[in-house]
Each structure stands twice: as structure tokens, then as C-alpha cells.
Design a protein around this motif. Structure first.
Motif, PDB file in Angstrom:
ATOM      1  N   GLU A 205       0.855  -1.185   0.000  1.00  0.00           N
ATOM      2  CA  GLU A 205       0.000   0.000   0.000  1.00  0.00           C
ATOM      3  C   GLU A 205       0.893   1.237   0.000  1.00  0.00           C
ATOM      4  OE1 GLU A 205      -3.106   2.160   3.046  1.00  0.00           O
ATOM      5  OE2 GLU A 205      -3.146  -0.033   2.899  1.00  0.00           O
ATOM      6  N   THR A 206       0.637   2.156  -0.936  1.00  0.00           N
ATOM      7  CA  THR A 206       1.450   3.354  -1.079  1.00  0.00           C
ATOM      8  C   THR A 206       0.611   4.425  -1.772  1.00  0.00           C
ATOM      9  OG1 THR A 206       3.558   4.184  -1.920  1.00  0.00           O
ATOM     10  CG2 THR A 206       2.452   2.537  -3.258  1.00  0.00           C
ATOM     11  N   THR A 207       1.216   5.581  -2.051  1.00  0.00           N
ATOM     12  CA  THR A 207       0.479   6.616  -2.780  1.00  0.00           C
ATOM     13  C   THR A 207       0.399   6.241  -4.256  1.00  0.00           C
ATOM     14  OG1 THR A 207       2.438   7.951  -3.224  1.00  0.00           O
ATOM     15  CG2 THR A 207       1.250   8.411  -1.178  1.00  0.00           C
ATOM     16  N   VAL A 208      -0.535   6.846  -4.979  1.00  0.00           N
ATOM     17  CA  VAL A 208      -0.765   6.499  -6.379  1.00  0.00           C
ATOM     18  C   VAL A 208       0.474   6.793  -7.224  1.00  0.00           C
ATOM     19  CG1 VAL A 208      -2.127   7.055  -8.431  1.00  0.00           C
ATOM     20  CG2 VAL A 208      -3.261   6.782  -6.233  1.00  0.00           C
ATOM     21  N   THR A 209       1.113   7.964  -7.035  1.00  0.00           N
ATOM     22  CA  THR A 209       2.270   8.300  -7.873  1.00  0.00           C
ATOM     23  C   THR A 209       3.445   7.361  -7.598  1.00  0.00           C
ATOM     24  OG1 THR A 209       2.887  10.002  -6.275  1.00  0.00           O
ATOM     25  CG2 THR A 209       1.675  10.710  -8.215  1.00  0.00           C
ATOM     26  N   ARG A 210       3.665   7.014  -6.339  1.00  0.00           N
ATOM     27  CA  ARG A 210       4.727   6.047  -6.027  1.00  0.00           C
ATOM     28  C   ARG A 210       4.394   4.686  -6.616  1.00  0.00           C
ATOM     29  NH1 ARG A 210       5.960   7.166   0.353  1.00  0.00           N
ATOM     30  NH2 ARG A 210       6.725   9.287   0.114  1.00  0.00           N
ATOM     31  N   ALA A 211       3.124   4.305  -6.570  1.00  0.00           N
ATOM     32  CA  ALA A 211       2.706   3.014  -7.122  1.00  0.00           C
ATOM     33  C   ALA A 211       2.975   2.956  -8.621  1.00  0.00           C
ATOM     34  CB  ALA A 211       1.230   2.772  -6.835  1.00  0.00           C
ATOM     35  N   LYS A 212       2.731   4.067  -9.317  1.00  0.00           N
ATOM     36  CA  LYS A 212       2.964   4.087 -10.767  1.00  0.00           C
ATOM     37  C   LYS A 212       4.437   3.909 -11.097  1.00  0.00           C
ATOM     38  CE  LYS A 212      -1.074   6.827 -12.030  1.00  0.00           C
ATOM     39  NZ  LYS A 212      -1.561   8.131 -12.542  1.00  0.00           N
ATOM     40  N   GLU A 213       5.311   4.553 -10.334  1.00  0.00           N
ATOM     41  CA  GLU A 213       6.746   4.387 -10.568  1.00  0.00           C
ATOM     42  C   GLU A 213       7.207   2.986 -10.177  1.00  0.00           C
ATOM     43  OE1 GLU A 213       9.146   6.431 -12.051  1.00  0.00           O
ATOM     44  OE2 GLU A 213       7.267   7.307 -12.693  1.00  0.00           O
ATOM     45  N   THR A 214       6.661   2.461  -9.074  1.00  0.00           N
ATOM     46  CA  THR A 214       7.013   1.113  -8.637  1.00  0.00           C
ATOM     47  C   THR A 214       6.590   0.097  -9.690  1.00  0.00           C
ATOM     48  OG1 THR A 214       6.754   1.785  -6.330  1.00  0.00           O
ATOM     49  CG2 THR A 214       6.745  -0.572  -6.772  1.00  0.00           C
ATOM     50  N   LYS A 215       5.426   0.316 -10.294  1.00  0.00           N
ATOM     51  CA  LYS A 215       4.930  -0.583 -11.342  1.00  0.00           C
ATOM     52  C   LYS A 215       5.907  -0.639 -12.515  1.00  0.00           C
ATOM     53  CE  LYS A 215       1.059  -1.003 -14.593  1.00  0.00           C
ATOM     54  NZ  LYS A 215       0.435  -2.276 -14.253  1.00  0.00           N
ATOM     55  N   ARG A 216       6.429   0.526 -12.934  1.00  0.00           N
ATOM     56  CA  ARG A 216       7.369   0.551 -14.058  1.00  0.00           C
ATOM     57  C   ARG A 216       8.577  -0.331 -13.781  1.00  0.00           C
ATOM     58  NH1 ARG A 216       9.097   6.424 -15.469  1.00  0.00           N
ATOM     59  NH2 ARG A 216      10.266   5.285 -17.023  1.00  0.00           N
ATOM     60  N   MET A 217       9.164  -0.168 -12.598  1.00  0.00           N
ATOM     61  CA  MET A 217      10.377  -0.914 -12.284  1.00  0.00           C
ATOM     62  C   MET A 217      10.082  -2.396 -12.026  1.00  0.00           C
ATOM     63  SD  MET A 217      12.588   1.218 -12.913  1.00  0.00           S
ATOM     64  CE  MET A 217      13.869   0.016 -12.684  1.00  0.00           C
ATOM     65  N   ALA A 218       8.963  -2.691 -11.378  1.00  0.00           N
ATOM     66  CA  ALA A 218       8.613  -4.090 -11.103  1.00  0.00           C
ATOM     67  C   ALA A 218       8.395  -4.853 -12.404  1.00  0.00           C
ATOM     68  CB  ALA A 218       7.360  -4.155 -10.226  1.00  0.00           C
ATOM     69  N   ASP A 219       7.733  -4.217 -13.363  1.00  0.00           N
ATOM     70  CA  ASP A 219       7.513  -4.875 -14.652  1.00  0.00           C
ATOM     71  C   ASP A 219       8.838  -5.139 -15.367  1.00  0.00           C
ATOM     72  OD1 ASP A 219       4.829  -4.887 -14.157  1.00  0.00           O
ATOM     73  OD2 ASP A 219       4.293  -3.392 -15.659  1.00  0.00           O
TER      74      ASP A 219
END
Length: 113
Positions: free
Chosen positions: A32-46
Motif C-alpha cells: 500500500e502506497t500513494t498512487v504516484t509512487r505506485a505508478k513508478e514502482t509498477k514501471r520498475m517491477a515490470d
């Protein structure tokens, strides 16, 4: 290359935070995190899952250069990446869960599919 969000952090702090979030995502399956952090985390996780799908030694070393915990990289290559072998991309999902109580920041849950 796509524009990187700065997230209100100095470069070193931002990189460390994203590395930690990607590691936590692979360790726990969702965070669970903020939306903007989640979007950046998604890029790197993918990107890390794509390395895991390649599965060769060079990909493993590239993943270890980003994720410092060897156990999490082993889990990524042995358990997580094989689950997505037939999938072209989009390995994570972001679900918005509303504002945070303290400051009203928009919160989200990022999870592996």
C-alpha cells in the motif's frame, strides 16, 4: 526515454525508496502506497519481471544490481517470473483505495497479478 517522476525526493533517496518498494512488492505480493509512487514502482517491477522471464545469467546480474537482496531475486526468477511466461506485459495492478487520513494523499494498493 520516458520522463521519471521526482516524487519530491533527492535522487539517491528516490532510487533507494523505489528499490525498497519493488523488493517489498516481490516479497509480500502487494503493498500500500500513494498512487504516484505506485505508478513508478509498477514501471520498475515490470522491468524486473521481464528480466526474470529472460532467466539468463546476465538478466540475473542486472536484477541483482537493482534489487540487493539475493533471496528476493531468487524468488523473482524461480517463482514469480515463471507465472507470467505466457503474458506479454502488465504484471502488476494498481487499485485506488481513497485518500489517506493524515494529509489526504490519494492511496493505492499495487499487487502482482
Amino acid at each position: 526515454m520516458a520522463e521519471l517522476r521526482k516524487l519530491g525526493r533527492p535522487t539517491a533517496h528516490r532510487k533507494a525508496m523505489l528499490r525498497n518498494q519493488v523488493s517489498s512488492l516481490f516479497e509480500h505480493g502487494k503493498i500500500e502506497t500513494t498512487v504516484t509512487r505506485a505508478k513508478e514502482t509498477k514501471r520498475m517491477a515490470d522491468k524486473m519481471i521481464t528480466l526474470g522471464k529472460r532467466g539468463d545469467l546476465h538478466a540475473r546480474r542486472q536484477a541483482l544490481a537493482y534489487i540487493y537482496n539475493e533471496n528476493i531475486v531468487k524468488k523473482l526468477f524461480d517463482e514469480i517470473a515463471p507465472n507470467y511466461s505466457d503474458r506479454k506485459g502488465g504484471y502488476t495492478r494498481i487499485v485506488r483505495i481513497g485518500p489517506r487520513n493524515g494529509d489526504g494523499a490519494e492511496m493505492a494498493i499495487i499487487e502482482l497479478l
